[in-house]
Design a protein around this motif. Structure first.
Motif, PDB file in Angstrom:
ATOM      1  N   ILE A 173       0.841  -1.205   0.000  1.00 20.61           N
ATOM      2  CA  ILE A 173       0.000   0.000   0.000  1.00 20.61           C
ATOM      3  C   ILE A 173       0.872   1.250   0.000  1.00 20.61           C
ATOM      4  N   ILE A 174       1.921   1.244   0.822  1.00 19.17           N
ATOM      5  CA  ILE A 174       2.826   2.391   0.882  1.00 19.17           C
ATOM      6  C   ILE A 174       3.534   2.587  -0.457  1.00 19.17           C
ATOM      7  N   ASP A 175       4.065   1.499  -1.030  1.00 22.02           N
ATOM      8  CA  ASP A 175       4.753   1.599  -2.320  1.00 22.02           C
ATOM      9  C   ASP A 175       3.816   2.084  -3.418  1.00 22.02           C
ATOM     10  N   LEU A 176       2.593   1.549  -3.438  1.00 17.96           N
ATOM     11  CA  LEU A 176       1.637   1.919  -4.473  1.00 17.96           C
ATOM     12  C   LEU A 176       1.259   3.387  -4.386  1.00 17.96           C
ATOM     13  N   SER A 177       0.979   3.854  -3.180  1.00 12.13           N
ATOM     14  CA  SER A 177       0.575   5.252  -3.020  1.00 12.13           C
ATOM     15  C   SER A 177       1.730   6.187  -3.383  1.00 12.13           C
ATOM     16  N   ARG A 178       2.953   5.809  -3.024  1.00 14.02           N
ATOM     17  CA  ARG A 178       4.108   6.646  -3.366  1.00 14.02           C
ATOM     18  C   ARG A 178       4.376   6.644  -4.863  1.00 14.02           C
ATOM     19  N   ALA A 179       4.204   5.476  -5.504  1.00 11.77           N
ATOM     20  CA  ALA A 179       4.412   5.400  -6.956  1.00 11.77           C
ATOM     21  C   ALA A 179       3.385   6.254  -7.691  1.00 11.77           C
ATOM     22  N   GLY A 182       4.302   9.782  -7.550  1.00 15.05           N
ATOM     23  CA  GLY A 182       5.622  10.121  -8.057  1.00 15.05           C
ATOM     24  C   GLY A 182       6.640  10.332  -6.958  1.00 15.05           C
ATOM     25  N   GLU A 183       6.378   9.781  -5.766  1.00 12.36           N
ATOM     26  CA  GLU A 183       7.266   9.991  -4.624  1.00 12.36           C
ATOM     27  C   GLU A 183       8.083   8.750  -4.269  1.00 12.36           C
ATOM     28  N   LEU A 184       7.993   7.728  -5.097  1.00 11.61           N
ATOM     29  CA  LEU A 184       8.800   6.532  -4.867  1.00 11.61           C
ATOM     30  C   LEU A 184      10.210   6.835  -5.369  1.00 11.61           C
ATOM     31  N   ARG A 185      11.137   7.030  -4.464  1.00 10.80           N
ATOM     32  CA  ARG A 185      12.477   7.471  -4.828  1.00 10.80           C
ATOM     33  C   ARG A 185      13.258   6.326  -5.480  1.00 10.80           C
ATOM     34  N   LEU A 186      13.825   6.625  -6.626  1.00 12.44           N
ATOM     35  CA  LEU A 186      14.597   5.632  -7.360  1.00 12.44           C
ATOM     36  C   LEU A 186      16.078   5.980  -7.305  1.00 12.44           C
ATOM     37  N   TYR A 227      19.023   1.715 -17.427  1.00 12.72           N
ATOM     38  CA  TYR A 227      19.273   2.688 -16.353  1.00 12.72           C
ATOM     39  C   TYR A 227      18.133   2.563 -15.353  1.00 12.72           C
ATOM     40  N   VAL A 228      18.372   1.829 -14.253  1.00 10.97           N
ATOM     41  CA  VAL A 228      17.280   1.435 -13.357  1.00 10.97           C
ATOM     42  C   VAL A 228      17.713   1.479 -11.896  1.00 10.97           C
ATOM     43  N   ASP A 229      16.703   1.441 -11.031  1.00 10.31           N
ATOM     44  CA  ASP A 229      16.901   1.174  -9.612  1.00 10.31           C
ATOM     45  C   ASP A 229      16.916  -0.349  -9.472  1.00 10.31           C
ATOM     46  N   VAL A 230      18.066  -0.909  -9.205  1.00  9.39           N
ATOM     47  CA  VAL A 230      18.222  -2.372  -9.212  1.00  9.39           C
ATOM     48  C   VAL A 230      17.279  -3.037  -8.213  1.00  9.39           C
ATOM     49  N   ASP A 231      17.172  -2.492  -7.001  1.00  8.29           N
ATOM     50  CA  ASP A 231      16.316  -3.103  -5.980  1.00  8.29           C
ATOM     51  C   ASP A 231      14.857  -3.112  -6.413  1.00  8.29           C
ATOM     52  N   ARG A 232      14.402  -2.017  -7.037  1.00  6.27           N
ATOM     53  CA  ARG A 232      13.002  -1.937  -7.461  1.00  6.27           C
ATOM     54  C   ARG A 232      12.714  -2.865  -8.645  1.00  6.27           C
ATOM     55  N   LEU A 321       0.721  -6.672  -8.436  1.00  2.96           N
ATOM     56  CA  LEU A 321       0.840  -6.267  -9.837  1.00  2.96           C
ATOM     57  C   LEU A 321       0.643  -4.763 -10.005  1.00  2.96           C
ATOM     58  N   ALA A 322      -0.184  -4.174  -9.151  1.00  3.49           N
ATOM     59  CA  ALA A 322      -0.358  -2.716  -9.204  1.00  3.49           C
ATOM     60  C   ALA A 322       0.949  -2.015  -8.830  1.00  3.49           C
ATOM     61  N   VAL A 323       1.614  -2.522  -7.798  1.00  2.00           N
ATOM     62  CA  VAL A 323       2.916  -1.970  -7.405  1.00  2.00           C
ATOM     63  C   VAL A 323       3.930  -2.168  -8.530  1.00  2.00           C
ATOM     64  N   THR A 324       3.920  -3.346  -9.119  1.00  2.00           N
ATOM     65  CA  THR A 324       4.834  -3.660 -10.217  1.00  2.00           C
ATOM     66  C   THR A 324       4.646  -2.697 -11.381  1.00  2.00           C
ATOM     67  N   ARG A 325       3.388  -2.435 -11.731  1.00  2.00           N
ATOM     68  CA  ARG A 325       3.117  -1.489 -12.824  1.00  2.00           C
ATOM     69  C   ARG A 325       3.678  -0.108 -12.488  1.00  2.00           C
ATOM     70  N   GLY A 326       3.458   0.341 -11.243  1.00  2.00           N
ATOM     71  CA  GLY A 326       3.966   1.649 -10.836  1.00  2.00           C
ATOM     72  C   GLY A 326       5.474   1.756 -10.962  1.00  2.00           C
ATOM     73  N   ILE A 327       6.181   0.702 -10.548  1.00  2.00           N
ATOM     74  CA  ILE A 327       7.640   0.711 -10.623  1.00  2.00           C
ATOM     75  C   ILE A 327       8.108   0.760 -12.074  1.00  2.00           C
ATOM     76  N   VAL A 328       7.513  -0.087 -12.911  1.00  2.00           N
ATOM     77  CA  VAL A 328       7.915  -0.133 -14.323  1.00  2.00           C
ATOM     78  C   VAL A 328       7.658   1.214 -14.999  1.00  2.00           C
ATOM     79  N   GLU A 329       6.505   1.809 -14.757  1.00  2.00           N
ATOM     80  CA  GLU A 329       6.169   3.071 -15.410  1.00  2.00           C
ATOM     81  C   GLU A 329       7.035   4.221 -14.907  1.00  2.00           C
ATOM     82  N   MET A 330       7.500   4.157 -13.652  1.00  5.51           N
ATOM     83  CA  MET A 330       8.425   5.181 -13.160  1.00  5.51           C
ATOM     84  C   MET A 330       9.777   5.089 -13.863  1.00  5.51           C
TER      85      MET A 330
END
Length: 363
Positions: A173-179, A182-186, A227-232, A321-330
């Protein structure tokens, strides 16, 4: 809009909104090549450099679409958040030029950040007592497992498992809301996607062995870096592999493959129309029941769970999967699911743009 001619194309026209945003008059913009217009636009230098790479590496006549976003201070001194989109303009089957559109998303992003802060605060407050519950359950199991009556031991194991599940749900929930805000820091760096995939598969080896599943890696060692955030990105691949592990039958086969995509023609027919290219495409195929056309569209929505999954009472909150989509789109990538074919099975694909440094070096 730009027409073929010069680096990036020749500017045919700009509208009044553009002139107000970037302090370039219509008369001055007309007839310039895109590279020169970019130099005149009122932009931070880091944004200008990023747009230069994105815009000038794609020919005017290319069929690819592009999109991105940036932050800057507007001509009125106020901070703004902008999304841009570039697409070819056709006459019949011939590409005449490219159109560039800009959308001020400051108000939407501000609202998303407020929601993200609220959800993050609530989730953190709930996770604090949950961590204590999980910790005490772990302590009891580690110290007194063999001394507990069977029923008591079973109850403590249930408490521990459910506390872990809720903890993961709050994290999502935290990751999804931040993604979304646009506040999920990469923390981006050039990385080889193949190495991330190998590490992800190795980390889940025991889960695959428990269900006697076979993972086949059809990956290319010579792919250019991303060019990515490896952990994400590791989190993204883990989520997709976890789904494949969960929904595939025992003794099933899971295939993960990679491919460098340099043109829209090389994409599968199921791909969205606005994939940023060139990119690396990752495909994960399992032998589960797969998704219907409607489910393939909705599966990335928060809390969505397919009908078959609900009937089977498979554990999950529908957030992964919602979190995954947010990470990929960022990462300016795209992710999608393909409806099941006649033989069944789930198919998930995602793309990540090739590193700008690799493109500049011709790798």
């Amino acid at each position: 809009m730009t027409l073929p001619g010069g680096r990036g194309g020749m500017v045919l026209t700009v509208n009044k909104r553009f002139t107000r945003m970037f302090a370039v008059s219509e008369q001055r913009a007309q007839g310039l090549v895109l590279e020169d217009l970019l130099e005149l636009m009122t932009l931070p230098e880091d944004v200008r450099a990023e747009l230069r790479i994105a815009w000038l590496t794609v020919p005017v006549s290319a069929p690819e679409t592009q999109r991105g976003s940036f932050q800057w201070i507007g001509t009125d001194g106020m901070p703004l958040e902008m999304e841009w989109y570039s697409a070819p303009v056709y006459e019949g089957e011939q590409v005449l030029g490219r159109i560039y559109t800009f959308h001020d998303v400051t108000a939407e992003r501000t609202a998303m950040r407020m929601r993200a802060r609220f959800l993050s605060g609530v989730s953190h407050e709930l996770r604090t007592p949950l961590t204590s519950i999980k910790g005490f359950a772990e302590f009891i199991l580690e110290q007194y497992r063999d001394q507990l009556p069977d029923m008591a031991r079973e109850y403590v194991e249930i408490i521990h498992a459910q506390a872990s599940h809720l903890n993961n749900t709050f994290r999502d929930i935290i990751d999804l809301s931040r993604a979304d805000a646009g506040e999920l820091r990469l923390k981006k760096t050039d990385a080889h996607l193949v190495d991330i995939i190998i590490d992800a598969v190795a980390g889940m080896e025991m889960r695959f062995k428990e269900r006697q599943q076979r993972v086949i890696m059809d990956i290319n060692d010579d792919l250019p870096p991303v060019y990515v955030d490896v952990d994400r990105i590791m989190q993204t691949i883990n989520n997709l592999l976890s789904n494949a592990n969960k929904y595939s039958p025992e003794k099933g086969r899971i295939v993960i493959s990679t491919k460098a995509i340099y043109s829209a023609e090389a994409l599968p027919p199921s791909a969205p129309p606005d994939v940023t290219l060139p990119a690396i495409m990752v495909t994960i195929i399992d032998e589960g029941k797969g998704l219907s056309p409607e489910e393939a569209v909705q599966v990335f929505q928060p809390f969505y769970r397919a009908e078959e999954v609900r009937k089977a009472k498979i554990e999950g909150a529908g957030l992964g999967l919602a979190v995954t989509r947010g990470i990929v789109e960022m990462h300016r990538g795209k992710i999608w699911a393909e409806p099941r074919a006649a033989g069944g099975g789930g198919v998930f694909r995602f793309t990540l743009p090739i590193s700008s440094a690799a493109l500049e070096n011709g790798k």
